[in-house]
Design a protein around this motif. Structure first.
Motif, PDB file in Angstrom:
ATOM      1  N   MET A  86      -3.026  13.068 -48.915  1.00  0.00           N
ATOM      2  CA  MET A  86      -2.706  14.666 -49.028  1.00  0.00           C
ATOM      3  C   MET A  86      -2.207  15.179 -50.291  1.00  0.00           C
ATOM      4  O   MET A  86      -1.508  14.226 -50.919  1.00  0.00           O
ATOM      5  N   SER A  87      -2.183  16.390 -50.743  1.00  0.00           N
ATOM      6  CA  SER A  87      -1.625  16.746 -51.776  1.00  0.00           C
ATOM      7  C   SER A  87      -0.016  17.232 -51.508  1.00  0.00           C
ATOM      8  O   SER A  87       0.342  16.958 -50.124  1.00  0.00           O
ATOM      9  N   ASP A  88       0.783  16.988 -52.343  1.00  0.00           N
ATOM     10  CA  ASP A  88       2.281  17.315 -51.896  1.00  0.00           C
ATOM     11  C   ASP A  88       2.549  18.481 -51.257  1.00  0.00           C
ATOM     12  O   ASP A  88       3.363  18.359 -50.285  1.00  0.00           O
ATOM     13  N   GLU A  89       1.797  19.532 -51.668  1.00  0.00           N
ATOM     14  CA  GLU A  89       2.119  20.749 -51.008  1.00  0.00           C
ATOM     15  C   GLU A  89       1.726  20.715 -49.406  1.00  0.00           C
ATOM     16  O   GLU A  89       2.503  21.369 -48.747  1.00  0.00           O
ATOM     17  N   CYS A  90       0.721  20.095 -49.209  1.00  0.00           N
ATOM     18  CA  CYS A  90       0.090  20.056 -47.819  1.00  0.00           C
ATOM     19  C   CYS A  90       1.210  19.374 -46.950  1.00  0.00           C
ATOM     20  O   CYS A  90       1.664  19.473 -45.845  1.00  0.00           O
ATOM     21  N   TRP A  91       1.598  18.030 -47.544  1.00  0.00           N
ATOM     22  CA  TRP A  91       2.516  17.272 -46.813  1.00  0.00           C
ATOM     23  C   TRP A  91       3.941  17.992 -46.441  1.00  0.00           C
ATOM     24  O   TRP A  91       4.394  18.026 -45.543  1.00  0.00           O
ATOM     25  N   ILE A 100      -3.663  23.178 -43.301  1.00  0.00           N
ATOM     26  CA  ILE A 100      -4.560  21.760 -43.389  1.00  0.00           C
ATOM     27  C   ILE A 100      -6.110  22.123 -43.453  1.00  0.00           C
ATOM     28  O   ILE A 100      -6.845  21.605 -44.124  1.00  0.00           O
ATOM     29  N   LYS A 101      -6.565  22.990 -42.553  1.00  0.00           N
ATOM     30  CA  LYS A 101      -7.855  23.542 -42.748  1.00  0.00           C
ATOM     31  C   LYS A 101      -8.345  24.087 -44.084  1.00  0.00           C
ATOM     32  O   LYS A 101      -9.391  23.741 -44.324  1.00  0.00           O
ATOM     33  N   ASN A 102      -7.496  25.002 -44.660  1.00  0.00           N
ATOM     34  CA  ASN A 102      -7.734  25.359 -46.016  1.00  0.00           C
ATOM     35  C   ASN A 102      -8.016  24.358 -46.864  1.00  0.00           C
ATOM     36  O   ASN A 102      -8.811  24.261 -47.643  1.00  0.00           O
TER      37      ASN A 102
END
Length: 173
Positions: free
Chosen positions: A109-114, A165-167
């Motif tokens: 995952m991206s750092d932002e999502c995490w 997450i969906k985005n």
């Protein structure tokens, strides 16, 4: 007449040098194109192999967000006793245990999502702790009731993380 052999030598050498430079330029260009094509094909193959793993990671974190949603969490985990502190610790331990189980998913995952997922986890824990410190809570059942009533007024932190997450999954296509 001594300049005639030099001119004759240049007349043979100059075209050979020009031909050599042009050949070197085209060979270098061809080599760079081939290297770029190989990188592209390797990257494409790696993407093809990584996409199912990334999607699986997003699925697991979606499931985690659903499982730590206080509404579902409180239904799934019943109090073992009427002690509100024991129940708070049980719920928080469950959230942390599931988080540690899914910790490796962050590499997909991206750092932002995490960061948003971790923030949602921490906000959920804070919500539970805040409700337990409330004067209205004197038992485990009352703690459940207060948390659920608080959620009727505001959105669960896991819902915001689920939307992100969906985005992010939508951007994979």
């Amino acid at each position: 007449m001594e300049s005639l052999p030099i001119i004759e030598l240049l007349s043979y050498t100059l075209p050979a040098v020009v031909t050599g430079v042009v050949a070197y330029y085209f060979f270098d260009l061809h080599t760079k194109n081939e290297e770029g094509r190989r990188r592209y094909l390797l990257n494409k193959e790696a993407q093809k192999n990584a996409l199912p793993l990334r999607l699986q990671a997003f699925e697991r974190m979606t499931l985690y967000m659903e499982r730590i949603n206080p509404t579902k969490l409180l239904i799934r985990i019943a109090p073992l006793s009427q002690d509100k502190n024991d129940y708070e610790n049980l719920i928080i331990a469950q959230i942390e245990q599931e988080f540690e189980h899914n910790l490796t998913q962050q590499i997909y995952m991206s750092d932002e999502c995490w960061t948003i997922i971790v923030t949602a986890k921490n906000a959920t824990i804070q919500m539970i702790r805040k409700a337990n410190r409330s004067d209205r809570v004197d038992s485990a059942d009352k703690l459940r009731e207060v948390i659920l009533n608080d959620l009727m007024e505001k959105q669960s932190p896991s819902n915001a993380a689920l939307a992100y997450i969906k985005n992010e999954v939508g951007q994979l296509w």
